[in-house]
Design an enzyme around this catalytic site. Structure first.
Site, PDB file in Angstrom:
ATOM      1  N   THR A  35     -40.300-115.245  35.620  1.00 18.67           N
ATOM      2  CA  THR A  35     -39.970-116.098  33.693  1.00 18.67           C
ATOM      3  C   THR A  35     -39.262-117.072  34.374  1.00 18.67           C
ATOM      4  OG1 THR A  35     -39.866-114.402  32.248  1.00 18.67           O
ATOM      5  CG2 THR A  35     -39.065-115.902  32.164  1.00 18.67           C
ATOM      6  N   SER A  46     -44.064-110.963  37.841  1.00 19.13           N
ATOM      7  CA  SER A  46     -43.610-109.971  38.827  1.00 19.13           C
ATOM      8  C   SER A  46     -44.655-107.992  38.546  1.00 19.13           C
ATOM      9  CB  SER A  46     -41.900-109.541  38.927  1.00 19.13           C
ATOM     10  OG  SER A  46     -41.965-108.939  37.528  1.00 19.13           O
ATOM     11  N   THR A  91     -38.184-110.529  36.276  1.00 16.44           N
ATOM     12  CA  THR A  91     -36.946-109.137  35.560  1.00 16.44           C
ATOM     13  C   THR A  91     -37.783-108.260  35.934  1.00 16.44           C
ATOM     14  OG1 THR A  91     -37.524-109.972  33.571  1.00 16.44           O
ATOM     15  CG2 THR A  91     -35.707-111.119  35.142  1.00 16.44           C
ATOM     16  N   ASP A  92     -39.175-107.605  35.857  1.00 11.96           N
ATOM     17  CA  ASP A  92     -40.626-106.637  34.859  1.00 11.96           C
ATOM     18  C   ASP A  92     -39.852-105.059  36.612  1.00 11.96           C
ATOM     19  OD1 ASP A  92     -40.599-107.416  32.428  1.00 11.96           O
ATOM     20  OD2 ASP A  92     -42.504-107.278  32.783  1.00 11.96           O
TER      21      ASP A  92
HETATM   22  C1  SIN Z   1     -42.392-111.006  34.996  1.00 11.80           C
HETATM   23  O1  SIN Z   1     -41.649-109.805  35.283  1.00 11.80           O
HETATM   24  O2  SIN Z   1     -42.703-111.790  36.162  1.00 11.80           O
HETATM   25  C2  SIN Z   1     -41.786-111.194  34.075  1.00 11.80           C
HETATM   26  C3  SIN Z   1     -40.565-111.256  33.066  1.00 11.80           C
HETATM   27  C4  SIN Z   1     -39.654-111.630  33.245  1.00 11.80           C
HETATM   28  O3  SIN Z   1     -39.517-111.524  34.038  1.00 11.80           O
HETATM   29  O4  SIN Z   1     -38.468-111.888  32.801  1.00 11.80           O
END
Ligand code: SIN
Length: 326
Positions: free
Chosen positions: A12, A58, A91-92
Site C-alpha cells: 500500500t 504482499s 502490511t498484510d
Molecule cells: C499489501 O499487503 O500489499 C496490501 C495491504 C497493505 O499494504 O496495507
C-alpha cells in the site's frame, strides 16, 4: 552521512487509487523513486540508493520472494559502503517476511521493514513518514544488533514478534504482550528493549540457507472441524501447523489423527488462534509429545520456522529445541 539502500517490494505504501481516498486502491503501483521524491528532507538523513526488487501486493509474496529478498539483503550487507537497509512491504504479510528475514539474513547491520495503511494517493498518507523514520532508524547506531525490525506509526517492532492487529487503522501493528523495541521521536531513535531469541548472525538458517524450502501447511481448528482437513493437508505437505483453539487445542479425534500422521512422518506444530499468551507442552492435548508447541509464535510465523527447521532436520527433538531458541 550513512549509506542506506531502500529495497522496494510494493504494498500500500506504493498503492494508487482515487486522489484523496484511503480505500479502493491497488497496492504495488508506484515506483520507489517517486515515493522518495515526495518526502522533503529524506535526503538529508542519509545517502540513499533505491532498488525496485518487486512491486506487488504482499499477498503475492511467497517463499521464492523471501529467498530472493534474503539473497539481495545479504549481497548488499556485505558491501562496505552499505550501512543499513530499509525494505518497503505490504502490511498484510509483512509479519511473515520480517520473521523469515530475521532468521535468514547474515548481518548485524540494521534491516528495517516498513509500509503503509493508506495508499500514496490518499489524503494524509502514512507511508512517507513511515519511510522517513525507517531510514532514520536504519542510519542509527542504536539499531545495530537488534535483528530485523519493522517501523510503523513511530514505533519500532522486532521481526520475531510483530503482528498486524488492525486491518483499518494506521496504527496497525503491535508485538503481543511484549510491547515494542522502542519509539521514533521524529528522527530520533529511542530503544527500550531487546529480543532474547536468536536471529541474524546467531541463526543457523543465516549460515547455510537452502535454495528450496519444504512444504508446510496450516490447518485452522474450529468447533466441529473434520479430521479430513488434516488428511488432505498431509497429502501435499511434510509439516503441518495447527492453529488450535485456546492454548493450541483440538478435539480427541484430531489428536488420534495427528498421532497417526506423525507415525507416517508428518511433523506437527501446535499454535493458537488466540493472539496473546503462549502455547506450551500439554499432557492432555499431546500426551505422547508428538506435536511441537509454537511458544509465542503465531501460526503463520510457526510455519516459517517449521519450513526452515525441516530444511535442516527431521528430528522432532531437534525441531522442538529450535522452537525454544528462535
Ligand atoms: C499489501 O499487503 O500489499 C496490501 C495491504 C497493505 O499494504 O496495507
Amino acid at each position: 552521512m550513512k549509506n542506506i539502500v531502500i529495497i522496494a517490494t510494493g504494498g500500500t505504501i506504493a498503492g494508487s487509487g482515487k486522489i484523496g481516498k484511503a480505500t479502493d486502491y491497488h497496492a504495488g503501483k508506484i515506483d520507489i523513486k517517486e515515493i522518495i521524491d515526495s518526502i522533503p528532507t529524506i535526503n538529508e538523513v542519509a545517502n540513499l540508493k533505491a532498488i525496485q526488487l518487486f512491486n506487488v501486493d504482499s499477498n503475492e509474496m511467497d517463499e521464492k520472494h523471501w529467498l530472493c529478498l534474503t539473497k539481495k539483503i545479504n549481497e548488499l550487507a556485505n558491501c562496505d559502503d552499505v550501512d543499513g537497509i530499509v525494505v518497503t512491504h505490504g502490511t498484510d504479510t509483512l509479519d511473515e517476511t520480517a520473521y523469515f528475514l530475521n532468521l535468514t539474513v547474515h548481518t548485524y547491520k540494521p534491516i528495517v521493514l516498513t509500509g503503509a495503511m493508506r495508499p500514496a494517493s490518499a489524503t494524509s498518507a502514512d507511508g512517507p513518514m513511515n519511510l522517513y523514520q525507517a531510514v532514520c532508524l536504519a542510519s542509527s547506531d542504536e539499531a545495530l544488533g537488534h535483528g530485523v525490525m519493522a517501523l510503523f506509526s513511530s514505533t519500532i517492532y522486532s521481526g520475531r514478534d510483530i503482528q498486524k492487529v488492525s486491518n483499518f487503522k494506521i496504527d496497525a501493528f503491535d508485538q503481543k504482550d511484549f510491547g515494542c523495541l522502542g519509539y521514533m521521536y521524529d528522527d530520533k531513535v529511542l530503544m527500550f528493549s531487546r529480543t532474547f531469541k536468536k536471529h541474524t548472525l546467531q541463526s543457523i538458517f543465516s549460515k547455510d540457507l537452502s535454495e528450496e524450502l519444504p512444504a508446510v501447511g496450516i490447518v485452522y481448528y474450529y468447533a466441529g472441524a473434520k479430521v479430513e482437513l488434516l488428511k488432505m493437508m498431509a497429502d501435499e505437505h511434510q509439516g503441518i501447523v495447527i492453529i488450535g483453539s485456546g492454548s493450541g487445542n483440538y478435539s480427541r479425534v484430531w489428536l488420534q489423527e495427528i498421532e497417526r500422521l506423525t507415525n507416517q512422518g508428518i511433523v506437527f506444530v501446535r499454535a493458537s488462534r488466540v493472539n496473546q499468551g503462549i502455547v506450551y507442552k500439554s499432557d492432555v492435548f499431546d500426551p505422547h509429545n508428538v506435536c511441537i508447541p509454537s511458544n509465542t509464535l503465531s501460526g503463520q510465523k510457526a510455519r516459517v520456522l517449521l519450513m526452515l527447521a525441516l530444511s535442516k532436520t527431521r528430528d522432532i527433538n531437534e525441531i522442538r529445541r529450535i522452537f525454544d531458541e528462535y
